[in-house]
Motif scaffolding. Structure first.
Motif, PDB file in Angstrom:
ATOM      1  N   GLU A  95     -58.844 -44.317 -54.202  1.00  0.00           N
ATOM      2  CA  GLU A  95     -59.216 -43.088 -53.510  1.00  0.00           C
ATOM      3  C   GLU A  95     -58.004 -42.644 -52.705  1.00  0.00           C
ATOM      4  OE1 GLU A  95     -62.570 -41.494 -50.282  1.00  0.00           O
ATOM      5  OE2 GLU A  95     -62.676 -43.534 -51.088  1.00  0.00           O
ATOM      6  N   ILE A  96     -57.562 -41.407 -52.915  1.00  0.00           N
ATOM      7  CA  ILE A  96     -56.369 -40.891 -52.232  1.00  0.00           C
ATOM      8  C   ILE A  96     -56.830 -39.936 -51.134  1.00  0.00           C
ATOM      9  CG2 ILE A  96     -54.217 -39.612 -52.476  1.00  0.00           C
ATOM     10  CD1 ILE A  96     -54.140 -40.493 -55.405  1.00  0.00           C
ATOM     11  N   ILE A  97     -56.439 -40.236 -49.901  1.00  0.00           N
ATOM     12  CA  ILE A  97     -56.949 -39.535 -48.727  1.00  0.00           C
ATOM     13  C   ILE A  97     -55.826 -38.768 -48.040  1.00  0.00           C
ATOM     14  CG2 ILE A  97     -58.061 -39.822 -46.475  1.00  0.00           C
ATOM     15  CD1 ILE A  97     -59.248 -42.467 -47.604  1.00  0.00           C
ATOM     16  N   MET A  98     -56.089 -37.498 -47.743  1.00  0.00           N
ATOM     17  CA  MET A  98     -55.206 -36.648 -46.945  1.00  0.00           C
ATOM     18  C   MET A  98     -56.073 -35.808 -46.010  1.00  0.00           C
ATOM     19  SD  MET A  98     -52.434 -34.675 -49.342  1.00  0.00           S
ATOM     20  CE  MET A  98     -50.914 -35.402 -49.902  1.00  0.00           C
ATOM     21  N   SER A  99     -55.469 -35.291 -44.964  1.00  0.00           N
ATOM     22  CA  SER A  99     -56.167 -34.285 -44.165  1.00  0.00           C
ATOM     23  C   SER A  99     -56.271 -32.985 -44.958  1.00  0.00           C
ATOM     24  CB  SER A  99     -55.430 -34.031 -42.849  1.00  0.00           C
ATOM     25  OG  SER A  99     -54.220 -33.328 -43.076  1.00  0.00           O
ATOM     26  N   ASP A 100     -57.244 -32.164 -44.605  1.00  0.00           N
ATOM     27  CA  ASP A 100     -57.377 -30.855 -45.243  1.00  0.00           C
ATOM     28  C   ASP A 100     -56.087 -30.051 -45.136  1.00  0.00           C
ATOM     29  OD1 ASP A 100     -60.059 -31.216 -45.931  1.00  0.00           O
ATOM     30  OD2 ASP A 100     -60.797 -30.354 -44.054  1.00  0.00           O
ATOM     31  N   THR A 101     -55.474 -30.109 -43.955  1.00  0.00           N
ATOM     32  CA  THR A 101     -54.254 -29.329 -43.741  1.00  0.00           C
ATOM     33  C   THR A 101     -53.117 -29.839 -44.602  1.00  0.00           C
ATOM     34  OG1 THR A 101     -54.931 -28.843 -41.476  1.00  0.00           O
ATOM     35  CG2 THR A 101     -52.610 -28.530 -42.002  1.00  0.00           C
ATOM     36  N   ALA A 102     -53.003 -31.157 -44.743  1.00  0.00           N
ATOM     37  CA  ALA A 102     -51.944 -31.717 -45.586  1.00  0.00           C
ATOM     38  C   ALA A 102     -52.130 -31.280 -47.035  1.00  0.00           C
ATOM     39  CB  ALA A 102     -51.919 -33.229 -45.478  1.00  0.00           C
ATOM     40  N   ARG A 103     -53.378 -31.286 -47.521  1.00  0.00           N
ATOM     41  CA  ARG A 103     -53.613 -30.833 -48.893  1.00  0.00           C
ATOM     42  C   ARG A 103     -53.228 -29.364 -49.050  1.00  0.00           C
ATOM     43  NH1 ARG A 103     -56.323 -28.220 -52.622  1.00  0.00           N
ATOM     44  NH2 ARG A 103     -56.799 -29.291 -54.605  1.00  0.00           N
ATOM     45  N   ALA A 104     -53.572 -28.558 -48.074  1.00  0.00           N
ATOM     46  CA  ALA A 104     -53.214 -27.138 -48.134  1.00  0.00           C
ATOM     47  C   ALA A 104     -51.703 -26.954 -48.185  1.00  0.00           C
ATOM     48  CB  ALA A 104     -53.802 -26.394 -46.934  1.00  0.00           C
ATOM     49  N   GLY A 133     -46.347 -35.861 -61.612  1.00  0.00           N
ATOM     50  CA  GLY A 133     -46.545 -34.520 -61.064  1.00  0.00           C
ATOM     51  C   GLY A 133     -46.871 -34.617 -59.590  1.00  0.00           C
ATOM     52  N   LEU A 134     -47.231 -33.510 -58.987  1.00  0.00           N
ATOM     53  CA  LEU A 134     -47.614 -33.508 -57.584  1.00  0.00           C
ATOM     54  C   LEU A 134     -48.791 -34.459 -57.358  1.00  0.00           C
ATOM     55  CD1 LEU A 134     -47.437 -29.681 -56.769  1.00  0.00           C
ATOM     56  CD2 LEU A 134     -45.854 -31.452 -55.973  1.00  0.00           C
ATOM     57  N   THR A 135     -48.822 -35.072 -56.199  1.00  0.00           N
ATOM     58  CA  THR A 135     -49.920 -35.967 -55.842  1.00  0.00           C
ATOM     59  C   THR A 135     -50.996 -35.189 -55.109  1.00  0.00           C
ATOM     60  OG1 THR A 135     -48.450 -37.883 -55.677  1.00  0.00           O
ATOM     61  CG2 THR A 135     -50.557 -38.021 -54.525  1.00  0.00           C
ATOM     62  N   TRP A 136     -52.222 -35.300 -55.597  1.00  0.00           N
ATOM     63  CA  TRP A 136     -53.356 -34.592 -55.013  1.00  0.00           C
ATOM     64  C   TRP A 136     -54.363 -35.591 -54.468  1.00  0.00           C
ATOM     65  CZ3 TRP A 136     -52.760 -29.549 -54.388  1.00  0.00           C
ATOM     66  CH2 TRP A 136     -51.846 -28.881 -55.219  1.00  0.00           C
ATOM     67  N   PRO A 137     -54.936 -35.335 -53.298  1.00  0.00           N
ATOM     68  CA  PRO A 137     -55.958 -36.235 -52.769  1.00  0.00           C
ATOM     69  C   PRO A 137     -57.255 -36.132 -53.563  1.00  0.00           C
ATOM     70  CG  PRO A 137     -55.807 -34.280 -51.398  1.00  0.00           C
ATOM     71  CD  PRO A 137     -54.691 -34.175 -52.410  1.00  0.00           C
ATOM     72  N   THR A 138     -57.993 -37.211 -53.578  1.00  0.00           N
ATOM     73  CA  THR A 138     -59.351 -37.179 -54.116  1.00  0.00           C
ATOM     74  C   THR A 138     -60.367 -36.969 -53.001  1.00  0.00           C
ATOM     75  OG1 THR A 138     -59.498 -39.597 -53.954  1.00  0.00           O
ATOM     76  CG2 THR A 138     -58.775 -38.673 -56.052  1.00  0.00           C
ATOM     77  N   THR A 139     -59.949 -37.226 -51.756  1.00  0.00           N
ATOM     78  CA  THR A 139     -60.806 -37.040 -50.586  1.00  0.00           C
ATOM     79  C   THR A 139     -59.978 -36.409 -49.472  1.00  0.00           C
ATOM     80  OG1 THR A 139     -62.115 -39.003 -51.127  1.00  0.00           O
ATOM     81  CG2 THR A 139     -62.236 -38.222 -48.856  1.00  0.00           C
ATOM     82  N   THR A 140     -60.554 -35.424 -48.783  1.00  0.00           N
ATOM     83  CA  THR A 140     -59.899 -34.848 -47.610  1.00  0.00           C
ATOM     84  C   THR A 140     -60.868 -34.859 -46.430  1.00  0.00           C
ATOM     85  OG1 THR A 140     -60.539 -32.556 -48.087  1.00  0.00           O
ATOM     86  CG2 THR A 140     -58.450 -33.334 -49.033  1.00  0.00           C
ATOM     87  N   GLY A 150     -65.125 -53.444 -46.751  1.00  0.00           N
ATOM     88  CA  GLY A 150     -66.085 -54.495 -46.432  1.00  0.00           C
ATOM     89  C   GLY A 150     -66.561 -54.275 -45.012  1.00  0.00           C
ATOM     90  N   ASN A 151     -66.397 -55.294 -44.162  1.00  0.00           N
ATOM     91  CA  ASN A 151     -66.776 -55.164 -42.759  1.00  0.00           C
ATOM     92  C   ASN A 151     -65.675 -54.572 -41.887  1.00  0.00           C
ATOM     93  OD1 ASN A 151     -69.423 -56.279 -42.934  1.00  0.00           O
ATOM     94  ND2 ASN A 151     -68.510 -58.329 -43.126  1.00  0.00           N
ATOM     95  N   ARG A 152     -64.473 -54.438 -42.438  1.00  0.00           N
ATOM     96  CA  ARG A 152     -63.349 -53.962 -41.626  1.00  0.00           C
ATOM     97  C   ARG A 152     -63.386 -52.437 -41.511  1.00  0.00           C
ATOM     98  NH1 ARG A 152     -57.357 -56.537 -41.415  1.00  0.00           N
ATOM     99  NH2 ARG A 152     -57.515 -56.517 -39.145  1.00  0.00           N
ATOM    100  N   LYS A 153     -63.469 -51.965 -40.297  1.00  0.00           N
ATOM    101  CA  LYS A 153     -63.533 -50.530 -40.026  1.00  0.00           C
ATOM    102  C   LYS A 153     -62.122 -49.969 -39.871  1.00  0.00           C
ATOM    103  CE  LYS A 153     -65.595 -47.269 -36.715  1.00  0.00           C
ATOM    104  NZ  LYS A 153     -66.386 -47.161 -35.454  1.00  0.00           N
ATOM    105  N   VAL A 154     -61.877 -48.858 -40.558  1.00  0.00           N
ATOM    106  CA  VAL A 154     -60.592 -48.168 -40.465  1.00  0.00           C
ATOM    107  C   VAL A 154     -60.875 -46.714 -40.110  1.00  0.00           C
ATOM    108  CG1 VAL A 154     -58.491 -47.494 -41.665  1.00  0.00           C
ATOM    109  CG2 VAL A 154     -59.565 -49.699 -42.193  1.00  0.00           C
ATOM    110  N   GLU A 155     -60.257 -46.228 -39.057  1.00  0.00           N
ATOM    111  CA  GLU A 155     -60.429 -44.840 -38.624  1.00  0.00           C
ATOM    112  C   GLU A 155     -59.173 -44.046 -38.963  1.00  0.00           C
ATOM    113  OE1 GLU A 155     -61.342 -44.952 -34.471  1.00  0.00           O
ATOM    114  OE2 GLU A 155     -63.109 -46.216 -34.742  1.00  0.00           O
ATOM    115  N   ILE A 156     -59.358 -42.892 -39.577  1.00  0.00           N
ATOM    116  CA  ILE A 156     -58.261 -42.002 -39.947  1.00  0.00           C
ATOM    117  C   ILE A 156     -58.504 -40.685 -39.224  1.00  0.00           C
ATOM    118  CG2 ILE A 156     -56.962 -40.983 -41.859  1.00  0.00           C
ATOM    119  CD1 ILE A 156     -58.527 -42.993 -43.693  1.00  0.00           C
ATOM    120  N   PHE A 157     -57.502 -40.185 -38.524  1.00  0.00           N
ATOM    121  CA  PHE A 157     -57.730 -38.953 -37.760  1.00  0.00           C
ATOM    122  C   PHE A 157     -56.419 -38.179 -37.600  1.00  0.00           C
ATOM    123  CE2 PHE A 157     -56.668 -42.193 -34.654  1.00  0.00           C
ATOM    124  CZ  PHE A 157     -55.901 -41.547 -33.697  1.00  0.00           C
TER     125      PHE A 157
END
Length: 316
Positions: A95-104, A133-140, A150-157
């Motif tokens: 799963e590739i994660i970016m902020s909405d703004t980064a994707r824009a 080619g360009l890298t695109w997120p699958t989740t923003t 698993g049980n490990r919590k990761v916060e992205i902000f």
């Protein structure tokens, strides 16, 4: 004789370090080259920053495999720059994660940035033929998101504008460790060519408010311990402010870009001239600072042609 363009003259191989910054947390560093981060959870692995090419990304994977055989399930890209994102295909299909703004920003300027950085960093783009080619997120996400490994919590902000308008950071609360991307650097010049100088300090304050006991910065050594973290935050702030303040003074009196360049060199050379990629960053930093000081809020898109012209105007 003018200096070699950007980092075109830097073809020396860099020594890689893979430093543990917390339990199951690692920083992949290489003498001022772009860093990556690794978070090992109960069931899988999250990687922060893909590297510039699949060839470089495989070096990160090799380091990961030296400490765990768990699958790589998530790849977080803190912003859109080519040297951070174009190696994504080497990690399988996370799963590739970016902020909405980064994707824009990928939509708006991703190809131009790729072309620009390809010319600036020839060593980092060895093996570029593999880039699909360009890298695109699958989740923003807009402001914050949480991932459980698993049980490990990761916060992205998104703590605020700094290195780019879409910067994200990754916080691991059980360990008090943060992966900051290029918002924080350590003994490496901050690249500010797509930055927001007036906001950067407030964004550093937002990071400091988490009281991290370790940080994996965008470039430079891992920062382990509150003292080293505080030093790097202060040093990053000093670099950004020492670049912007003299440009503001020049712009306020209607001075030229070249006058701004001379003022920044007088302020920054004594403190930062031995930092990684300092000479590389300086023309682009001054160009962006001069624009922002004259009221241009959105950084202008860098192209390979504009890069060369700015370099010739200031470093030539």
């Amino acid at each position: 004789m003018s200096k070699a363009f950007a980092s075109a003259g830097d073809m020396a191989e860099k020594a890689i370090s893979f430093t543990q910054v917390g339990e199951g947390l690692y920083a992949f560093t290489a003498e001022g080259d772009p860093n990556s981060g690794v978070i090992i959870g109960d069931e899988s692995v999250m990687v922060i920053e893909a590297q510039a090419t699949p060839r470089l990304a495989r070096k990160v994977v090799e380091c990961i495999r030296s400490v765990t055989d768990k699958p790589i399930s998530h790849l977080v890209l803190t912003h859109y720059h080519a040297v951070r994102v174009l190696g994504a295909s080497a990690y399988g299909a996370p799963e590739i994660i970016m902020s909405d703004t980064a994707r824009a920003m990928v939509v708006e300027r991703g190809q131009e940035d790729w072309d620009s950085e390809f010319g600036r960093f020839p060593r980092l783009f060895q093996g570029y033929e593999e880039i699909p080619g360009l890298t695109w997120p699958t989740t923003t996400f807009s402001d914050t998101m949480t991932v459980y490994l698993g049980n490990r919590k990761v916060e992205i902000f998104t703590p605020g504008r700094a290195h780019t308008a879409g910067d994200a950071v990754v916080w691991v609360p059980d360990a008090g460790v943060m992966f900051t991307g290029d918002i924080v650097e350590y003994h490496s010049a901050c690249y500010c060519g797509d930055g927001h100088f007036a906001d950067w300090g407030k964004t550093l304050d937002a990071i400091a408010a988490y009281d991290p006991i370790a940080i994996a910065p965008g470039r430079g050594d891992a920062l382990v311990g509150r003292e080293m973290v505080a030093s790097a935050l202060a040093n990053t702030r000093d670099f950004v402010e020492s670049t912007y303040r003299p440009v503001q003074r020049v712009a306020a009196r209607g001075g030229s870009l070249k006058e701004a360049w001379d003022a920044v060199r007088a302020e920054c050379d004594p403190k930062f001239k031995d930092y990684a990629i300092y000479e590389h960053c300086l023309p682009f930093n001054v160009g962006r600072a001069y624009d922002e000081a004259r009221g241009i809020d959105t950084p202008r898109i860098w192209t390979a042609e504009r890069d060369q012209q700015m370099w010739e105007d200031l470093q030539g």
